[in-house]
Design an enzyme around this catalytic site. Structure first.
Site, mmCIF file in Angstrom:
data_model
loop_
_atom_site.group_PDB
_atom_site.id
_atom_site.type_symbol
_atom_site.label_atom_id
_atom_site.label_comp_id
_atom_site.label_asym_id
_atom_site.label_seq_id
_atom_site.Cartn_x
_atom_site.Cartn_y
_atom_site.Cartn_z
ATOM 1 N N GLU A 115 -13.099 -34.529 -39.268
ATOM 2 C CA GLU A 115 -12.761 -35.826 -39.427
ATOM 3 C C GLU A 115 -11.386 -35.919 -38.663
ATOM 4 O O GLU A 115 -10.864 -36.658 -37.666
ATOM 5 C CB GLU A 115 -12.637 -36.527 -40.887
ATOM 6 C CG GLU A 115 -14.024 -36.900 -41.216
ATOM 7 C CD GLU A 115 -14.135 -37.485 -42.564
ATOM 8 O OE1 GLU A 115 -14.525 -38.586 -42.756
ATOM 9 O OE2 GLU A 115 -13.791 -36.788 -43.437
ATOM 10 N N GLU A 137 -20.963 -33.612 -45.548
ATOM 11 C CA GLU A 137 -20.807 -34.327 -46.896
ATOM 12 C C GLU A 137 -22.281 -34.632 -47.688
ATOM 13 O O GLU A 137 -22.282 -34.869 -48.703
ATOM 14 C CB GLU A 137 -20.174 -35.723 -46.731
ATOM 15 C CG GLU A 137 -18.330 -35.189 -46.894
ATOM 16 C CD GLU A 137 -17.974 -34.788 -45.117
ATOM 17 O OE1 GLU A 137 -16.898 -34.910 -45.047
ATOM 18 O OE2 GLU A 137 -18.986 -34.753 -44.308
#
Length: 687
Positions: A115, A137
């Site tokens: 990210e 995730e």
């Protein structure tokens, strides 16, 4: 400093992330350091030509701090959301600095690490196959909450981004370049930095695609009927895959689609709220506990005897070139180990070797000379194993580890076939071997610590996950999995409709329905295991011989329905068409069977968890992590639950005991909770 700030005479700032500890993680230390770095970049903006973001660690950035995340609850959710929003604001300020920002990714960048990279204008990755990038995730019951959903959707479009997000794919550098999530690959550390600096000089004032005027998500256009039709169907398609027990993919889909229809900053807010919903829920806690903490403990050698030096296998002999033996040979050869694959004929051995480099097929024990590990993988027959083991032992190195790939036969009994039982051990692989990541290591009564350590090291060497159990019939995985398929067949005998059993099993999160998997392992094998058990222990003849499940199996086998390999069992297997449940099973079904859907689900899940508790009580299992990881990776126990013992934890021990007592009163004493479980429930001691 956790982030080193260095500006050279060309005005290029290098930010080197170096948090305390072995890896960079997204915690309070990172938050403070990145806040200071971004503030300084803004203050010195006029003197800066660009920014290179890299790492002083072996990995670029490991992601969120899971020790913190697993402790989040609905009560402290607001605080968590505030922290997350602040982290995202820092990255937003970085990408809107007005100067080129390049991620020089010199190690794996997963989750929060990727990210951060997505918030940079340009991403260069070291071309090393040990490096992985992506947003995994979902595999821990979460979604990328640091801007990952929002940026990836805007970078690629909703449809290309969703598989990467919902499946949590981790990509090697070359594949990441092909997928369009990184821009360039570097041949070395020096080349990495050189490319980053060159891009800065060539692009003095870049903007992220989503910050360009008039930007729209590539495949979402207002008013396009094709788009809305696709988006309307997507939840139903997803539900068919997840059966509603995996909230993360559903929330990822929602965040991606809803975020694509609003501006960037609103999309970040949507993503953050869904993240908090997931991180405070039970499923993410189950998955983080097992697939992060317990799995890492296993990989770090928690069950490996201490004080024994690490070893590597150089030459392995595999006895039996059938599906299992050929698979073991293949994964060993692909790990760089020299392999000798032996069968009764050279033709059979050659067929099993399948032309894979590094495998030598043979029909002669003499070719096992120099092997420091021998793995027997012949049929599940004690006499045959007793015949092939001593001959192989005498041909191999004097200190070679001798292993059996048996799935049920006790290792201590098999060890009597070799001259030195201290060097004998069980290595239970799962089918298909190349795909299944678990190996169950079974320690016999006389197996030495050194032998166990060497077997453990070999399993890691071939890239598999080892769990260690003590000897017993069926060990842990086969014994517990056996309760799953037997319970399903018992329900057939009781009149429960087979389609209900299969659908409820899959809805509960089991990898495969119990009747389908019975066909895969063959009905005859289940009867052979029963017969061998009776031969070894006649005292249980009444309980096992009269079991309604085995009467069903006997009737089917008598009609020639032996399973998939035999052309049909519980299912029909038409050539070139999808399998379907055999209509002949209707003779068992009763409309008044009286077993509710919830009872079907609980019988299938509870019976496996109860058997796991018994294995722990008997010392077959020695750790909760081995139980949980082994259940999911070995026999497909519902991953959302975190495994058989974590299922008990998340259900609530007191509630689990009460429900098990109901099942015992209604369906039989096999559901009666062991005394140890009642005691845990009374004390409130989770596994």
């Amino acid at each position: 400093m956790a982030i080193h700030y260095e500006r050279d005479d060309e005005g290029i700032v290098t930010l080197t992330m170096d948090m305390s500890g072995s890896a960079n993680v997204m915690n309070a230390e990172y938050h403070e350091a990145m806040g200071e770095a971004v503030a300084r970049l803004e203050a010195e903006r006029d003197d800066i030509t660009g920014v290179v973001l890299t790492s002083a660690k072996k990995t670029f950035f490991a992601g969120g701090d899971l020790k913190l995340l697993i402790r989040l609850t609905p009560e402290n959710a607001a605080e968590a959301l505030g922290f997350l929003e602040d982290v995202k604001k820092q990255l937003r300020r970085l990408e809107q600095l007005g100067k080129p920002v390049v991620a020089a990714v010199n190690g794996s960048a997963l989750g929060g690490g990727f990210e951060i990279a997505l918030a940079c204008h340009h991403r260069v990755v070291l071309d090393d196959d040990r490096i992985k990038v992506g947003l995994p995730e979902a595999t821990l019951g979460l979604l990328p909450g640091g801007g990952g959903v929002t940026r990836l959707v805007r970078l690629l479009g909703v449809q290309p981004a969703l598989p990467l997000l919902m499946e949590g794919r981790q990509l090697r550098p070359a594949r990441a370049l092909q997928a369009g999530i990184v821009h360039a690959l570097a041949s070395s550390g020096e080349d990495l930095i050189a490319q980053a600096r060159a891009w800065i000089k060539a692009n003095p004032s870049p903007r992220q695609p989503w910050d360009e005027p008039g930007y729209a998500v590539p495949d979402v256009k207002f008013g396009d009927p094709d788009v809305y039709g696709l988006l309307a169907a997507a939840p139903a398609v997803l539900r068919k895959k997840t059966h509603g027990v995996y909230p993360a993919p559903e929330k990822i889909l929602a965040a991606a689609v809803e975020g694509a229809l609003v501006d960037f900053d609103t999309a970040l807010q949507i993503e953050g709220r869904y993240f908090v919903e997931l991180v405070t829920g039970q499923v993410s806690k189950n998955m983080i506990s097992t697939f992060w903490f317990q799995l890492n403990e296993i990989g770090a050698g928690r069950s490996r005897p201490s004080g024994v030096d690490a070893t590597k296998v150089t030459k392995v002999g595999v006895l039996g070139a059938g599906m299992m033996g050929a698979g073991i040979a293949e994964v060993s050869a692909k790990a760089g180990i020299e392999v000798v694959l032996k069968d009764v004929t050279l033709e059979a051995a050659t067929r099993g070797a399948n032309g894979i480099p590094g495998i030598t097929p043979t029909d002669s024990d003499a070719d096992l000379a120099g092997c420091d590990l021998v793995i027997e993988a012949v049929f599940e027959n004690r006499e045959l194993k007793n015949e092939v083991l001593p001959a192989a032992e005498s041909a191999a190195l004097p200190d070679a580890v001798i292993a059996s790939n048996t799935s049920t036969l006790p290792i201590t009994g098999l060890s009597s076939a070799v001259s030195d039982p201290t060097r004998f051990i069980g290595l239970h692989f799962f089918s298909p071997v190349p795909k299944m990541r678990l190996v169950e290591i079974i320690r016999g009564e006389k197996t030495s610590d050194e032998t166990l350590a060497r077997a453990f090291d070999y399993v890691l060497q071939i890239g598999k996950t080892p769990i260690v159990v003590n000897d017993s019939r069926g060990f842990y995985t086969s014994r517990t999995f056996g309760t799953y398929v037997t319970e399903a067949t018992s329900m057939i005998a009781e009149g429960v409709k087979p389609a209900l059993i299969e659908n409820v099993a899959k809805r509960s999160g089991m990898a495969v329905g119990p009747l389908a998997v019975s066909d895969e392992v063959t009905l005859t094998l289940q009867l052979k295991i029963r017969d061998q058990t009776l031969a070894d222990d006649p005292s249980i003849a009444g309980a096992l011989g009269d079991h309604p499940a085995f009467k069903v199996l006997e009737e089917l086998v008598a009609e020639g329905r032996t399973g998939k390999a035999g052309g049909g069992g519980f299912y029909e297997y038409p050539e070139g068409a999808k399998k379907f449940l055999w209509p002949g099973l209707a003779r068992y079904a009763r409309d008044d069977a009286g077993v509710t859907e919830q009872d079907v689900e609980d019988r299938l899940l509870f019976i496996q968890s109860l058997e796991t508790v018994r294995c722990l009580d008997e010392g077959v299992l020695t750790s909760v992590g081995d139980a949980n990881v082994g259940s999911v990776f070995g026999f497909g126990f519902a991953p959302w639950s975190g495994g058989t013992l974590q299922f008990v934890n998340s259900y609530g021990l007191t509630e689990f005991v009460e429900r098990a007592d109901y099942l015992a009163d209604t369906y039989g004493e096999r559901f009666r909770p062991p005394a140890s479980l009642r005691e845990r429930a009374t004390k409130g001691e989770k596994f």
